[in-house]
Design a protein around this motif. Structure first.
Motif, PDB file in Angstrom:
ATOM      1  N   THR A 128       2.047 -14.167  -3.303  1.00 60.19           N
ATOM      2  CA  THR A 128       1.868 -15.049  -1.911  1.00 60.19           C
ATOM      3  C   THR A 128       1.019 -15.929  -2.141  1.00 60.19           C
ATOM      4  N   THR A 184       1.938  -8.920  -3.805  1.00 57.01           N
ATOM      5  CA  THR A 184       1.934  -7.809  -2.708  1.00 57.01           C
ATOM      6  C   THR A 184       3.131  -7.146  -2.729  1.00 57.01           C
ATOM      7  N   GLU A 188       4.391  -4.620   2.874  1.00 57.43           N
ATOM      8  CA  GLU A 188       3.150  -5.510   3.259  1.00 57.43           C
ATOM      9  C   GLU A 188       3.494  -6.844   3.625  1.00 57.43           C
ATOM     10  N   PHE A 189       4.516  -7.442   2.623  1.00 61.35           N
ATOM     11  CA  PHE A 189       5.112  -8.702   2.890  1.00 61.35           C
ATOM     12  C   PHE A 189       5.850  -8.790   4.204  1.00 61.35           C
ATOM     13  N   LYS A 191       5.387  -7.141   6.764  1.00 59.01           N
ATOM     14  CA  LYS A 191       4.458  -6.943   7.889  1.00 59.01           C
ATOM     15  C   LYS A 191       3.807  -8.279   8.224  1.00 59.01           C
ATOM     16  N   GLN A 192       3.566  -9.132   7.377  1.00 59.29           N
ATOM     17  CA  GLN A 192       2.898 -10.392   7.421  1.00 59.29           C
ATOM     18  C   GLN A 192       4.050 -11.237   7.938  1.00 59.29           C
ATOM     19  N   TYR A 193       5.181 -11.397   7.935  1.00 57.93           N
ATOM     20  CA  TYR A 193       6.127 -12.355   8.427  1.00 57.93           C
ATOM     21  C   TYR A 193       6.997 -11.742   9.306  1.00 57.93           C
TER      22      TYR A 193
END
Ligand code: FSX
Ligand code: SF4
Ligand code: SF4
Length: 318
Positions: A128, A184, A188-189, A191-193
């Motif tokens: 990322t 990542t 998790e990714f 969650k970020q987006y």
């Protein structure tokens, strides 16, 4: 054995995939393991129909391609059967002949045509940092497409995502200490987006071919399997390796191997991470049931979140 016997031969004729093959995936290969309730006699018959509507796109980011190589070692059912008769695999860079703009066009065409219906398999971590520029996976309309772009775009459109390998599941080796790329895993990714598509993790470095084939078939036929708190199917990752290890008695008797070449003995003192690891390797075994890590060396906990850092150094007892 009722299910196996009651599966008519005509279903095998339709798919060309044997009942035995699928039973093996769902039960492991060791003798004496009962047939799982998961297996449904209608499974093979239903697969062809269901999968025509659910193409599979397999994309690759920061990994070593070991996950693809592992699934190519699938013996029963063979990978040829899986790809040609069981799943509608539209994209997998390691084995497909299509390349460049043609391949990318096909990728987006399938994703758009089957919006919300296809399954996305992600192999490798997603870097990322630096706006995703550490991993450019192709070009589309003369624009570089990064793994970040691809997972964001296709991940939002997919009906389900399977993260294969510890890299795609939890970051794995690319996310280990010294991770400059911001590597990542998919959950998790997402969650970020704020991407809400359901994700199934199939960790392992690499994962066992049965775990991948079995989870994919289960997902397409029955939906999301029951997952543990780390997003892994309990079907394959529900058991502690140490508690079921064939060498547990040797551990209990304090019969400990002193060097890796000792044929017998528990590997605890050599650094075995079986006590902290949940997977069915002890009964499923690897290389078409020939052996597994503890026979040759020891378990390094490759299916666990935090691998490899939380298990390093591998040679020290847990
Ligand atoms: Fe990771 Fe796949 Fe380990 Fe490799 O590409 S799970 S490094 S064995 O194979 O992503
Ligand atoms: Fe446990 Fe590993 Fe010893 Fe097996 S070899 S009993 S998994 S510590
Ligand atoms: Fe991974 Fe341990 Fe299974 Fe080997 S025995 S594949 S290191 S979980």
């Amino acid at each position: 054995m009722k299910d196996e016997q009651s599966l008519p031969d005509e279903q095998e004729e339709k798919t060309g995939v044997s009942r035995r093959s699928f039973l093996k995936v769902f039960t492991g290969t060791a003798a004496g393991i009962g047939i799982s309730q998961v297996f449904n006699p209608a499974l093979v018959r239903a697969l062809t129909k269901a999968l025509e509507k659910h193409p599979v796109l397999w994309i690759q980011g920061q990994g070593c391609t070991g996950c693809s190589v592992s699934i190519l070692n699938s013996v029963e059912p063979s990978i040829a059967d899986v790809i040609l008769k069981v799943i509608n695999l539209e994209f997998l860079p390691t084995v497909m002949t299509s390349e460049g703009q043609t391949a990318m066009e096909n990728l987006y065409r399938v994703a758009d045509a089957y919006n919300g219906k296809f399954s996305l398999i992600v192999e490798g971590a997603i870097p990322t940092a630096a706006d995703g520029k550490y991993c450019v996976v192709g070009e589309y309309h003369e624009k570089e497409i990064t793994m970040v772009d691809l997972v964001k775009d296709l991940g939002s459109k997919a009906g389900s995502v399977i993260a294969v390998g510890s890299c795609a599941s939890y970051g794995g080796i690319p996310a280990a200490k010294g991770n400059v790329t911001g590597a990542t895993g998919v959950m998790e990714f997402f969650k970020q987006y704020a991407i809400k598509t359901p994700v199934v993790n199939i960790p392992g470095c690499p994962p066992h071919p049965d775990w991948m084939v079995g989870s994919l078939v289960y997902l397409l036929e029955k939906g999301i399997p029951e997952l543990d708190s780390d997003g892994r199917p309990i079907l394959f990752f529900g058991e502690n390796i140490h508690e079921h290890c064939p060498r547990l008695e040797q551990y209990d008797n304090n019969n400990l191997s002193e060097k890796m070449s000792d044929a017998q003995g528990c590997r605890m003192e050599l650094g075995c991470k079986g006590p902290n690891t949940y997977a069915d390797c002890y009964k499923r075994k690897w290389n078409n049931g020939m052996n597994w890590c503890v026979d040759n060396a020891l378990c390094i906990g490759c299916v666990e979140p935090g691998f490899p850092d939380s298990f390093s150094p591998f040679y020290e007892p847990a």
